[in-house]
Design a protein around this motif. Structure first.
Motif, mmCIF file in Angstrom:
data_model
loop_
_atom_site.group_PDB
_atom_site.id
_atom_site.type_symbol
_atom_site.label_atom_id
_atom_site.label_comp_id
_atom_site.label_asym_id
_atom_site.label_seq_id
_atom_site.Cartn_x
_atom_site.Cartn_y
_atom_site.Cartn_z
ATOM 1 N N ASP A 40 44.143 44.024 28.256
ATOM 2 C CA ASP A 40 43.415 44.329 29.490
ATOM 3 C C ASP A 40 42.266 45.274 29.228
ATOM 4 N N LYS A 43 39.336 46.159 35.079
ATOM 5 C CA LYS A 43 39.725 45.219 36.136
ATOM 6 C C LYS A 43 39.778 43.779 35.655
ATOM 7 N N VAL A 44 39.902 43.631 34.369
ATOM 8 C CA VAL A 44 39.962 42.276 33.801
ATOM 9 C C VAL A 44 41.198 42.145 32.908
ATOM 10 N N ARG A 45 41.838 40.981 33.003
ATOM 11 C CA ARG A 45 42.966 40.690 32.106
ATOM 12 C C ARG A 45 42.579 39.499 31.239
ATOM 13 N N PHE A 60 40.755 36.731 33.489
ATOM 14 C CA PHE A 60 41.177 36.910 34.884
ATOM 15 C C PHE A 60 40.498 38.163 35.424
ATOM 16 N N ASP A 62 39.708 40.705 38.335
ATOM 17 C CA ASP A 62 40.330 41.234 39.545
ATOM 18 C C ASP A 62 39.614 40.718 40.807
ATOM 19 N N VAL A 65 40.196 36.393 41.181
ATOM 20 C CA VAL A 65 41.446 35.633 41.282
ATOM 21 C C VAL A 65 42.385 36.296 42.291
ATOM 22 N N LYS A 67 45.646 37.944 43.836
ATOM 23 C CA LYS A 67 46.435 39.040 43.267
ATOM 24 C C LYS A 67 47.614 38.539 42.419
ATOM 25 N N TYR A 69 47.988 35.882 40.705
ATOM 26 C CA TYR A 69 47.594 35.355 39.382
ATOM 27 C C TYR A 69 47.214 36.501 38.456
ATOM 28 N N PHE A 70 46.520 37.486 39.047
ATOM 29 C CA PHE A 70 46.128 38.648 38.252
ATOM 30 C C PHE A 70 47.374 39.354 37.714
ATOM 31 N N GLU A 71 48.372 39.467 38.577
ATOM 32 C CA GLU A 71 49.611 40.136 38.162
ATOM 33 C C GLU A 71 50.348 39.362 37.079
ATOM 34 N N ASP A 74 48.821 39.886 33.902
ATOM 35 C CA ASP A 74 49.078 41.252 33.477
ATOM 36 C C ASP A 74 50.463 41.401 32.846
#
Ligand code: 4AD
Ligand code: MG
Length: 455
Positions: A40, A43-45, A60, A62, A65, A67, A69-71, A74
């Motif tokens: 990470d 704010k990007v994964r 991904f 922030d 996408v 939330k 999917y972001f999680e 992560d």
């Protein structure tokens, strides 16, 4: 696969292999693959996705996408199977020049506590998990090189009109000496795992002129060295009307050809192997090795066994004429040269029974070993074959080999005997030399060693 494709068509997405992405910049796609790694940055994964054909960075953001999917991006576990949807865009620094701007991700199959993590593991740990280790990038690069090497062998012989003849793996007798035989029970009898296809290639050469085989050979050698496997892949051509000199020419042409194919076809993998786990000095040595490979053209060097013994003695090695060369002696000889060297005409007293006696000196046989530079030692062994029935019968007796299981082989000298020669090259030793891999156990998908038959 069919039902999947249908689903993607309904969704109006294309499912692509990662290796194809470069041709589809700007398109919406679905990728399916295993999570190689993730990291990470604010704010990007980033999820590095691996599908076997390549690795694609899925980004991904922030802001772009949902939330959930972001999680997932992560937290998703290493080697979980996922499906990622997004748009391909250019990214210079990535392999293939692209990355995926992800919009969603679905977890298809979790992978909990994957044992091989990016930290370093010991070789035994990794070999016991060879079935998983194959997914790692160095193993991946090596085995892709292996694929290209084997294809190049087939291409070389195919283009020259050689016929592929498959030898049996179960044999009634020894070919390369009785101390290295794996015995198996064969119904009420015993049999052996083949040490070489040669005895079966010789009759095939009388039938087809130019033949070759590529098959496993088995050696029950009690040697734990970096160049011995108990099961290795053995490529063996056999040619009618070819003498020892012609045999060496065939070997050098073949090796030069396959090296070129590998340098061209697997440049990415070779470049990767040239830096992986290497310090500055090792990287430089690898670059020098690549230069050597680029200039690998026939003719290679030639030295007789007798001159090689003199050379070794001059270099301070305690050796007598008649002694066998070990890895150390081979390394000293090959270090003198900047290309592979044919060491030819070894003493008859320690040669296999089938090698042709040298008419110019009956103490010698018309054979050769090709020694690779840089300490890799013998990668090819070949010879002209004894075509005189009486001499061959005498050799069988001298070697104390049972005559009856070899009667069929003697037929070749009874019905139109002919000058013929061939050689055997080990796929793994060749690949180890070309890729400068210290131990051949990683140049084969599932190595069989004296102390390892798992997995
Ligand atoms: O020198 P070798 O034993 O020769 C023969 O088997 C002949 N019948 C070949 C022929 O003339 N058709 O083996 C040939 C090559 C070696 O140079 C080496 O590359 C490989 O096979 N080889 C091994 N590779 C890995 N592990 C081992 N235990 C090997 N033994 C031989
Ligand atoms: Mg040999």
């Amino acid at each position: 696969m069919i039902s999947l494709t249908k689903r993607y068509q309904e969704l109006n997405f294309r499912m692509l292999w990662i290796e194809e992405l470069g041709k589809h910049i700007g398109e919406k796609v679905i990728l399916r693959g295993w999570v190689y790694n993730r990291r990470d940055s604010g704010k990007v994964r980033f999820v590095l996705l691996r599908d076997g054909t390549g690795i694609c960075q899925c980004v991904f953001a922030d802001s772009e996408v949902e939330k959930k999917y972001f999680e997932l991006a992560d937290s998703v576990n290493q080697e979980s199977l996922v499906e990622v949807e997004g748009t391909i865009r250019e990214f210079d620094r990535a392999p293939g020049g692209v990355e995926l701007a992800a919009r969603s991700m679905k977890l298809l199959a979790d992978s909990v506590d994957y044992p091989i993590t990016p930290k370093e593991h010991g070789i035994d740990f990794l070999l016991s998990r060879r079935h998983l280790w194959l997914r790692s990038s160095r193993q991946h690069a090596l085995l892709r090189c292996r694929d290209t090497l084997i294809r190049a062998f087939h291409e070389f012989f195919g283009e020259r009109g050689f016929i592929l003849i498959d030898p049996p793996m179960i044999t009634p007798t020894s070919c390369e000496g009785t101390t290295e035989l794996f015995e198996i029970s064969y119904f009420d009898d015993k049999a052996y795992l083949s040490q070489s296809g040669q005895l079966y290639m010789e009759p095939a050469a009388a039938a087809f002129g130019k033949v070759y085989c590529l098959a496993p050979s088995f050696r029950a050698e009690k040697s734990k060295t970096r160049r011995h496997l108990t099961e290795f892949w053995h490529l063996e051509p056999e040619v009618a009307f070819l003498d020892l000199a012609g045999d060496m020419e065939l070997a050098e042409e073949m090796l030069s050809f396959v090296v070129k194919e590998l340098l061209e076809g697997r440049s990415t993998e070779i470049e990767f192997l040239g830096t992986w786990g290497k310090n500055k000095q090792e990287k430089r040595a690898f670059r020098e090795h690549i230069e050597l490979l680029k200039n690998l053209n026939p003719p290679f060097y030639r030295i007789t066994y007798t001159d090689a013994v003199k050379l070794l003695a001059k270099k301070g090695v305690n050796i007598q004429w008649g002694d066998k060369f070990g890895a150390d002696e081979e390394a000293i000889i090959s270090a003198v040269y900047d290309k592979p060297v044919f060491c030819h005409r070894y003493p008859k007293r320690s040669a296999p029974f089938y090698m042709k006696e040298d008419p110019e000196n009956p103490e010698l046989v018309k054979n050769f070993d090709l020694l690779a530079p840089e300490g890799y030692g013998e990668i090819i062994g070949g010879s002209q074959r004894e075509d005189d029935l009486a001499k061959l019968e005498a050799a069988i007796e001298r070697h104390n080999l049972p005559r009856e299981p070899l009667e069929w082989y003697l037929d070749i000298r009874r019905y139109g005997t002919f000058v013929h020669s061939g050689f055997g090259i080990g796929v793994e030793r060749t690949l180890a030399w070309i890729t400068q891999t210290h131990h051949i156990r990683v140049t084969i998908p599932y190595p069989r060693l004296m102390d390892r038959i798992y997995p």
